[in-house]
Design an enzyme around this catalytic site. Structure first.
Site, PDB file in Angstrom:
ATOM      1  N   GLY A  50      10.945  12.767  -2.814  1.00 20.97           N
ATOM      2  CA  GLY A  50       9.693  13.498  -2.975  1.00 20.97           C
ATOM      3  C   GLY A  50       9.429  13.929  -4.402  1.00 20.97           C
ATOM      4  N   GLY A 109      19.978  19.108  -4.453  1.00 24.89           N
ATOM      5  CA  GLY A 109      21.238  18.849  -5.140  1.00 24.89           C
ATOM      6  C   GLY A 109      21.846  20.110  -5.736  1.00 24.89           C
ATOM      7  N   GLY A 141      14.058  20.422  -6.753  1.00 30.54           N
ATOM      8  CA  GLY A 141      14.671  19.203  -6.239  1.00 30.54           C
ATOM      9  C   GLY A 141      15.990  19.505  -5.559  1.00 30.54           C
ATOM     10  N   GLU A 158      10.536  20.848  -0.302  1.00 30.13           N
ATOM     11  CA  GLU A 158      10.933  19.803   0.612  1.00 30.13           C
ATOM     12  C   GLU A 158      12.146  20.225   1.443  1.00 30.13           C
ATOM     13  OE1 GLU A 158      10.599  15.541  -1.039  1.00 30.13           O
ATOM     14  OE2 GLU A 158      12.718  16.026  -1.135  1.00 30.13           O
TER      15      GLU A 158
END
Lengths: 482, 482
Positions: free
Chosen positions: A378, A259, A257, A284
């Site tokens: 996502g 971040g 993810g 992603e």
């Protein structure tokens, strides 16, 4: 490579003129994903106009302040999909001033193309080059191919501040509409099945605007001690799993993810011992942590839809784009996030969440159930379809102020059926095959911060009094959030 | 066609002897889906033995009373996946006597094959015929191919009460493990890409047991007035949508959830006016309503994994199996429910739920958040991946005793991100593109029973006082369930 950006006789104009032709209540589809590759000049011109605007703005993913700050502060956005990550947009969504709906990234292109979601008027997209019936996107592909195909009119911002060599990264493939939709013909994560250009109907091109405004780069914080402890636990869990499972005989495919935590976790793979297995990213966004892994030779290839880098990461990549492009592919978001491909590649998905409850449900989006943060993005595309789905998060908010392992989450984005394991700085709860009551014990014992464990056990004991497969005391279930 | 059921020199034995060789703590994978095609004699023999059993039982979907009643009442099942639909199994799950975990149907074959879920000892499967290294399943395929491939030992129950002609329906295809997983090569919903046989390693075949015990057939209630009103609203919504969307230019592909309401809704398609478009079923189970549609020529083809029919439906189908098999295909559950295929086919998914909340989250499994009913089954496979996802349910429990539109569901199986529309007997709420507050108004005005609307609006007004994107009053959010 030539630095020519505009090929042919095109309707070049300035941003204010292009913006003036956008209807006041237009449905505007914009490029952009991971806060890069979004249009800047036309949204700013719209924000600075004195028109009374009531736009519907649909982006690929997160975009920069020209849209989610300036346009929002001008009160110009009535409706917004599918993701936002800036305070003014967040505040407008939470106040109800802006009708915001977050959507899965993987299906957003379809949502727009099938026509149930919006009736698009204009697409405004950033490019590094444009011709009469084609454009080459800049730092992200996102849903630009679907948007360009669907909108009646097209405005292209050619950004001279984006290196022309970004073209090297793009691999554009468009799935057909069902029921004639063929499988995406991708047999390995790094295969190329298209070219750099997005094609469009020449009649749709309404304006070309030149700019030289850079994307506002990401800022990643230095990994904290907690980040490093989470990374260590994740590494140790993955090392065992890679050894055990037939899925990882030759290679390990991962997604992380977006971040600072995600970036820190990517970095943590540098010293993971996966034997001589190849490490491949199928996700992603490309973040700085992945550049490090590429530079060290640890990472074989990376597939994503956006280059969400820090300023330093952008400089590194732009200085050597051709070399990086040998191993990095940017795809449309409905390819990068496609359930079918996540399944076929057999991805290990690592995403964060705000909190996880005793039975493994995760809340990624709504603080205390009501206040939206950014949107689901996502995360569910990967969590739902991965071969192994991991939620990695600190056990508490801040310095222990509040537990992120809670009795019941007040908003569910990922259900108990989709979360295989939870990792915090205290340990790993492998939830696969566990009944709900077993999950609760594992999450408390392995993942919760020790000084919250007694309170969690007390809740569980009280809930067990009323019985049930997934015992809850509804009186108290949400009391940790009130 | 010959009625020979056992070909070659096979280890034929009686059920008690086969059962005696199953270890007391075995992990036993069983065939069965939609309460048909599950093994009967060996589970009954296990239940009737005086051994102290502690089995892990993994079925494809729901199975009959020989497993979820007899074995459960004998206290022989310690752990159970992924679905159960009989009172004793439900009670054991809710009491915590049986560690039950419900799982998505689409990934269960993978879950077993990847090895993270269970370490299987023996597969016990029902067949209409068996040879040295192959078998032909009976009324359902379910996850039998994956189970047979993965188990160390195999016991086959050849059921003489099942027509040999069931072989006509089966189309067995096995996806490879990632990362070498190719797309399933299915280009139309009714295409055949395999044969009727499931192959296995001849050395694994431990016993063949002959039986002649029929599946306990489904009983569908007559459609109620409410069912008919839901069907009418659904039909009218679908008719508009079919007219509007480019997805349905030539054909309409549908899936319906299992049960009496689902069966009634299937029947409702008989008089839907979809012009000259073909109607095709791409779902999980074939129910009686689909036979009616096939008989009337309204339905072109049907793909599923199980023939979940009433006694009368079984008689109809068995009497004319070859003709029905021209239009009906039974596939492994990881093909019938595969996200990639649901996406490629562009399915309209119609599933029910226990309740839906103001923001479109649906609870399909846990009454009052704690007591499990059956399990999520394939409902999320379809709801998540369909081109159009509809939840159809009565607005209240019983005769208005309790609203099924509630402030907050105490358990989420389908999130707000996955539900496109909700249909009750009062109307349709088309939630696509709506912000949460808009969804709440639509669900109250269109779907709730009129005498619950004031209370729902009162909750919403109170929640709006504290603001937020998805406003909740956490003090009262679950009060409708206490």
């Amino acid at each position: 490579m030539t630095d020519q950006r505009i090929e042919g006789e095109l309707p070049v104009t300035d941003a204010a003129s292009a913006a003036a032709d956008v209807p006041a209540d237009a449905t505007m589809l914009v490029s952009g994903f991971g806060s890069v590759g979004y249009p800047k000049a036309v949204p700013l011109a719209l924000a600075e106009s004195d028109r009374d605007l009531s736009l519907t703005v649909v982006s690929g993913g997160s975009v920069g302040e020209e849209i989610d700050v300036a346009l929002v502060e001008a009160d110009a956005i009535a409706r917004r999909y599918p993701y936002q990550a800036r305070s003014p947009a967040r505040a407008a969504a939470n106040d109800g001033r802006m009708a915001f709906a977050d959507r899965h990234i993987s299906t957003l292109g379809d949502d727009v193309q099938f026509g149930g979601l919006v009736d698009p008027d204009v697409a405004v997209v950033e490019a590094v080059a444009v011709g009469e019936d084609w454009l080459i996107p800049s730092g992200s592909v996102g849903h630009t191919p679907a948007y360009v195909e669907r909108a009646d009119e097209l405005i292209v911002e050619v950004n001279h501040a984006q290196p022309r060599s970004l073209a090297e990264f793009h691999d554009i493939y468009r799935p057909a509409l069902p029921p004639d939709r063929e499988p995406v013909p991708l047999s390995t994560p790094d295969e190329r099945i298209g070219g750099p250009r997005i094609e469009f109907d020449a009649d749709a091109l309404a304006a070309v605007v030149e700019t030289d405004r850079r994307d506002e780069p990401y800022e990643f914080r230095e990994p904290t001690e907690t980040d490093r402890a989470i990374a260590g636990n994740l590494r140790s869990f993955l090392t065992d799993e890679v050894e055990r499972s037939p899925l990882f005989a030759d290679s390990v495919r991962v997604q992380f993810g977006v971040g600072s935590l995600g970036n820190a976790l990517m970095g943590a793979l540098a010293d993971a011992d996966f034997g001589d297995r190849d490490l491949i990213y199928f996700g992603e966004v490309i973040q700085d942590g992945l550049l490090d892994l590429l530079d060290s030779g640890r990472l074989e290839a990376a597939s994503a839809t956006s280059l969400a880098l820090s300023a330093e990461g952008q400089d590194r990549l732009f200085a050597d784009a051709e070399r990086y492009a040998e191993d990095v592919v940017l795809r449309p978001a409905d390819v990068s996030n496609r359930p079918a491909l996540i399944d076929r590649v057999g991805v290990v998905a690592v995403n964060s969440a705000l909190e996880v409850d005793l039975y493994g449900h995760a809340n990624s989006t709504h603080v205390d159930g009501s206040r939206v943060l950014n949107g689901i993005g996502g995360s569910a595309d990967f969590t739902r379809n991965a071969a192994l789905s991991i939620i990695a998060l600190p056990s508490t908010v801040g310095d222990g102020d509040r537990s992120r392992i809670v009795p019941m989450v007040p908003h569910v984005d990922h259900t108990e059926h989709d979360v295989d394991a939870v990792v915090t700085e205290h340990g790993v709860a492998d939830l696969r095959g566990t009944a709900p009551r077993e999950r609760a014990r594992l999450l408390v014992d392995r993942c919760a911060r020790p000084d919250y464990r007694e309170r969690l056990r007390a809740y569980l004991d009280r809930a067990l009094d009323s019985g049930g497969h997934e015992p809850h005391d509804l009186d108290a279930a949400l009391s940790w959030h009130e």
